[in-house]
Design a protein around this motif. Structure first.
Motif, PDB file in Angstrom:
ATOM      1  N   TYR A 160      42.695  39.437  48.927  1.00  0.00           N
ATOM      2  CA  TYR A 160      43.344  40.293  49.917  1.00  0.00           C
ATOM      3  C   TYR A 160      42.578  41.583  50.193  1.00  0.00           C
ATOM      4  CZ  TYR A 160      47.345  37.237  50.262  1.00  0.00           C
ATOM      5  OH  TYR A 160      48.143  36.152  50.512  1.00  0.00           O
ATOM      6  N   PHE A 161      41.771  42.027  49.228  1.00  0.00           N
ATOM      7  CA  PHE A 161      40.923  43.179  49.506  1.00  0.00           C
ATOM      8  C   PHE A 161      39.920  42.838  50.614  1.00  0.00           C
ATOM      9  CE2 PHE A 161      42.200  45.486  45.619  1.00  0.00           C
ATOM     10  CZ  PHE A 161      42.193  46.779  46.108  1.00  0.00           C
ATOM     11  N   THR A 162      39.478  41.586  50.671  1.00  0.00           N
ATOM     12  CA  THR A 162      38.554  41.185  51.739  1.00  0.00           C
ATOM     13  C   THR A 162      39.276  40.981  53.065  1.00  0.00           C
ATOM     14  OG1 THR A 162      38.739  38.798  51.250  1.00  0.00           O
ATOM     15  CG2 THR A 162      37.054  40.031  50.042  1.00  0.00           C
ATOM     16  N   VAL A 163      40.483  40.402  53.023  1.00  0.00           N
ATOM     17  CA  VAL A 163      41.231  40.118  54.242  1.00  0.00           C
ATOM     18  C   VAL A 163      41.757  41.397  54.896  1.00  0.00           C
ATOM     19  CG1 VAL A 163      43.295  38.983  55.173  1.00  0.00           C
ATOM     20  CG2 VAL A 163      41.852  37.792  53.536  1.00  0.00           C
TER      21      VAL A 163
ATOM     22  N   THR B 140      45.959  33.470  39.708  1.00  0.00           N
ATOM     23  CA  THR B 140      45.992  34.728  38.970  1.00  0.00           C
ATOM     24  C   THR B 140      46.150  35.897  39.936  1.00  0.00           C
ATOM     25  OG1 THR B 140      43.595  35.159  39.047  1.00  0.00           O
ATOM     26  CG2 THR B 140      44.405  33.720  37.288  1.00  0.00           C
ATOM     27  N   TYR B 141      46.786  36.962  39.463  1.00  0.00           N
ATOM     28  CA  TYR B 141      46.982  38.136  40.315  1.00  0.00           C
ATOM     29  C   TYR B 141      45.652  38.772  40.698  1.00  0.00           C
ATOM     30  CZ  TYR B 141      48.508  42.683  41.990  1.00  0.00           C
ATOM     31  OH  TYR B 141      48.675  43.800  42.765  1.00  0.00           O
TER      32      TYR B 141
ATOM     33  N   PHE C 223      52.286  37.593  45.715  1.00  0.00           N
ATOM     34  CA  PHE C 223      52.621  36.170  45.872  1.00  0.00           C
ATOM     35  C   PHE C 223      51.436  35.433  46.482  1.00  0.00           C
ATOM     36  CE2 PHE C 223      56.554  38.633  46.508  1.00  0.00           C
ATOM     37  CZ  PHE C 223      57.309  38.161  45.442  1.00  0.00           C
ATOM     38  N   ILE C 224      51.266  34.202  46.080  1.00  0.00           N
ATOM     39  CA  ILE C 224      50.200  33.363  46.621  1.00  0.00           C
ATOM     40  C   ILE C 224      50.535  32.992  48.066  1.00  0.00           C
ATOM     41  CG2 ILE C 224      51.247  31.204  45.807  1.00  0.00           C
ATOM     42  CD1 ILE C 224      48.391  30.244  45.139  1.00  0.00           C
TER      43      ILE C 224
END
Length: 313
Positions: A26-29, A18-19, A282-283
């Motif tokens: 990605y907010f954590t990365v 899921t998006y 994208f995953i």
């Protein structure tokens, strides 16, 4: 302490199909605060991740395990496991790009300024693109060639557009950096990942066992990264000029330092959200049916098998 032995940390904490799940990851990365993690903290995170993968007993909570994994993901390459250069990490995207984007938008009229900021931008992008490549190695000669082509492409694009748009509306001229960045991403990323495109990127099964290399997967991964990078740059490079031009009309640019400060702040605010949201398009660990890849992959696992590759960032 709960039982954390059954937690699969080879996958992100949130559902990547899921998006919203990808955005949370990605907010954590891409969190810039990750840059403040010391070498000792990062090594401790790596130790936790490696011990957990080896099924060794750890006296930590589930939240502590995931925090270590998130730090690990922000600083170590997902395939090679190498520690990434600080400036090349995705957590450096916001602070790095906010300053560079502001410079490109603010100092967009003189030729020396255009050359300088495009050179700075492509130097930064080259480091980021190499650091976050899928998994291939590159020689210094290949890295140098990629860097020269990408930087030259960006500078030529910016200078050409700036010359052609000299009589255009001021806000249109402020958009030159975006077009230069978009064009250079189309040059920089494929060149930096040329070895992957020529030799293919590694394909894995669901047990993380390597199956072979795929050029088809490499082309798909590169195209996705190019698109997401352009989308990432779009909000700050297209919205900030509108605000700056409006402030100029209202005579709010009273001091020489006001415009670069406002531009930097706006770019930073926008990029804080645009960076993870664009990465989430994208995953990263891409599932693909073997029938969509080369025949040698299909022969090993069967046409209907689902295999995976790391897209890179």
């Amino acid at each position: 302490m709960g039982d954390i032995s059954k937690i699969d940390i080879n996958k992100p904490r949130w559902d990547q199909s899921t998006y919203i799940g990808r955005a949370k990851y990605y907010f954590t990365v891409t969190n810039p605060l990750n840059l403040f993690a010391t070498s000792k903290t990062l090594e401790n995170a790596r130790t936790i991740v490696e011990k957990h993968r080896k099924k060794e007993k750890l006296d930590i909570t589930e939240d502590e395990l995931w925090k270590a994994k998130q730090l690990y993901d922000s600083a170590f390459h997902p395939v090679t496991g190498e520690k990434q250069a600080l400036v090349g990490r995705m957590s450096c995207q916001v602070p790095g790009n906010m300053a560079i984007n502001a410079g490109m938008i603010t100092y967009h009229q003189s030729t020396p300024a255009i050359i300088f900021w495009q050179w700075i931008n492509q130097s930064f992008n080259a480091i980021v693109n190499y650091t976050n490549r899928s998994d291939a190695t590159m020689t210094l000669t290949e890295i140098g060639a990629a860097y020269i082509f990408a930087t030259s492409g960006a500078v030529v694009t910016a200078l050409y557009l700036n010359k052609r748009l000299k009589r255009a509306h001021p806000i249109i001229r402020r958009y030159v950096p975006f077009f230069a960045v978009a064009a250079s991403n189309c040059i920089n990323i494929p060149i930096m990942r040329n070895q992957e495109l020529m030799e293919g990127i590694r394909i894995f099964n669901d047990k993380e066992k390597e199956i072979g290399n795929s050029k088809i997967a490499a082309r798909s991964a590169t195209a996705q990264v190019v698109f997401s990078r352009i989308v990432m740059a779009m909000p700050s490079l297209l919205m900030t000029p509108i605000v700056l031009e409006e402030m100029t009309k209202r005579c709010l640019m009273t001091k020489p330092w006001v415009e670069p400060v406002v531009a930097t702040g706006l770019c930073g605010l926008i990029l804080t959200f645009a960076t993870p949201l664009a990465c989430a398009l994208f995953i990263q660990r891409v599932p693909v049916k073997a029938s969509h890849l080369e025949s040698h992959i299909q022969e090993k696992v069967g046409k209907d098998a689902i295999v995976y590759y790391n897209k890179g960032l």
